[in-house]
Structures are given as C-alpha cells and as structure tokens.
Design a protein around this motif. Sequence first.
Motif: not given
Length: 407
Positions: A40-64
């Motif tokens: 809404k702050d960006m000017g969207y007509f609709s703020s509906l979306t699937g709600i999805l948390e991004r995974p924390d990959l720090k313990k799974l993959l190296d930085r690169r």
Amino acid sequence: MRRVVITGMGIYSCIGKNLDEVKEALYNGKSGIGIDPIRKDMGYFSSLTGILERPDLKKLLDRRKRHCLPEQGEYAYMATVEAFKNAGIDEAFLEKNDVGILYGNDSSTSPVINAVDIIREKKNTALVGSASIFQSMNSTVTMNLSVIFKLRGINFTIAGACASGSHAIGIGYLLIKLGYQDCILCGGAQEVNPYAVGSFDGLSAFSTQEEDPRKASKPFDKKRDGLVPSGGGASLVLESYESAIKRGAPILAEVTGYGFSSNGDHISVPNVDGPRKSLQNAIKDAGISLEEIKYINAHATSTPVGDLNEAKAISEVFNGYKPYVTSTKSMTGHEMWMAGASEVIYSTLMMNNNFIAPNLNFEEPDEASSLLNIPAQRVDIEFDAFLSNSFGFGGTNSTLIVRKIKA
C-alpha cells in the motif's frame, strides 16, 4: 519408451515449509494468504499476497553460495534439500551420476532493481557486487542449484510464464522417457517481493477484496475479482522406473502424460481452444480413459475470464463425465512460475493420502463452473490418477497426468 516416476518431492510455500506441513494445510483447507502493508505504501491497488518467511541459510551454505542466490533461489534450495532427502539421494549418488536440472522461473526482479538503483545513485558499476549477475538472470535457479548440488546432467531454465513449472516437469518427463537422462531435478520457483508483481497490479489483475484475505482467492466463484500473487519453491525428482527400482528408491507416483499447446491468440486473455487441446494431448499421451481421471487440479487463478474459459475447456473435453475439480490456488494464491510444479506436489500428496482439498470460497458458480463438480469442502476419497493444468501469458498451456504406480 521408458516409464518415468517421481521418487522425491520438496516444497516451501505459504501453506507450509515442508511436505508434512503442506499436507496438513491441504487436509484442513488452511489459507496462506495475508496482507503486505508495504504494498500500500508503494501505491499498490491490492496488498494481498501469500505470506512466506525467507529461510535462514547461514548454517546450510557458505557465504559465497548464499550471496549468489536470489529470494526464489532460497526457496528452491530448501525444496531441493527435502526432495533429494525424500528420494534417498545423497552427495555420493550425485557425484557418481549425471543428475540433471530443469526448473521453471520467468523473472528475478528484485536483484535487477537493486543493481540499477546502485548504478544510478553511485555512478559506479563495481559497487553492484560480483554476485548480482548470478541473482538477476532468469536462469538463476538452475545455475545456482547445479553448482550447489554438483549436478552434471541437463541444465537449463524453462521460462513459460505461469506454466513454467509444469513445462519443466513435462520436458524432464520426455527426456527420461526417451532415454536421454536417468534422473532430473524438476521444479518451479517464484519470488514474493512486491517488485516482482507491480506490473500485474497495474493491470488490475489482483483481487482487491481485502476485508478477509483468506476469502480473496475464489477460483470458479461468480464473485471472483482477480488473483492473489504468491510464490515459493517446489522440487520433484523425476527418474526412470528402472533406475528407481535398481537403487531401491521410494516411488511416490508415475508421470504418464504431458500435453501442451499455444493459443496463438491474445497475449494476456486466454481462450478455450488452446487449453482444450492441451488437455486432449495429455490424455492421448497417457493412454488413459476419462473415467480413470478422478481429480483435476485446475489452473483457475480466480480471474473472471481465465476461470470461465478453463471451465468450458474441461467441460468440453470430459463431455458429461464429471471428475472432482478444484484449484489449490484458493489456499495458496497464484504461485506463478512455481505453480505448475507445486500443484503436482499438492495433488500427489492428496492422491497418496486419500483426500481432495476443498476449493475454498466457492459459494456460487457462474455459467461455466456450474458444469463442473467443484467441492467447497474436503472430499475423503481414494483415487489413482489426476490431471493438472497450467496456463500462462502468451497463450502457453501445459497439462500433466500423474497416477499411482502400477507394476
């Protein structure tokens, strides 16, 4: 011609971060749709979306490796870890065998915008960073996962709009069937950030029924007013039947049919002829009778014209026979490039656990959906085969038929 089976699946979506969570959500008709106030702050007509948390990959993959992955690549990575584990595929197997990868992805918007913003502001391309190019290309998922998992078989991205994930499975099925590969990781991924779908919102493609987000996505219902964007990652291990038997792999289902077509018509408005031909081609390829298909996972995104024409196509093809028809997008929203792959996973979970998830928010049919058998409540039923539709902009159509394994 070799048989093609599914030996592994993995999922990271708004209705669950793994197969068990997703199965429970499907069984209980749980929606993963919510409100993103930033839109809404960006000017969207609709703020509906699937709600999805991004995974924390720090313990799974190296930085690169982490820094080369875009948002949707993170979801695809998580799904792939589960799929390979599910299939009994470890590092030793990947080292010894030429496992391929075909993934559906048709955008990587956020990294492109971030890079352009830096160049415009700083006037120095070096500040973009060395990982930017690997995040921003459409082939980002296949290039990253092939390196992370040391995949040495077929390796490219399918960019077929909202049919991308389905086409990835279809092409993988053909390559294995024809003997070119023994094992291919197939799937689809979709970023969920607001940058990715701004143009869709500008076209008024999204539902604006925000009072109760869980009721906004209403495929086939007469009062539907647009889709709800969503995303995540979905991975499937496709393998020749001989290879699966040889290594004692679990066989979750068999892919028996792939149909495709192009509408050759309007760039964004679907028609009836193209989808009808896609269904007919898949049914012919599978060599299956209409009565054997007990369930159809429809593409139905909750748009007025799209759902109408798909319902007409299904009705015409099945000609009086009425299998159950639902759209899991009533729970997940439209997962776009990922949808064709995730919906095969959703349907396989339902088939292997003897139920059909409800088509949420289906209260009143329109002229076309009244011809279909659309359950608004969960159906507890055993079934041996399903058909899954995926259609996209430009008139690209893909239909898959999957069934329980038979000796």
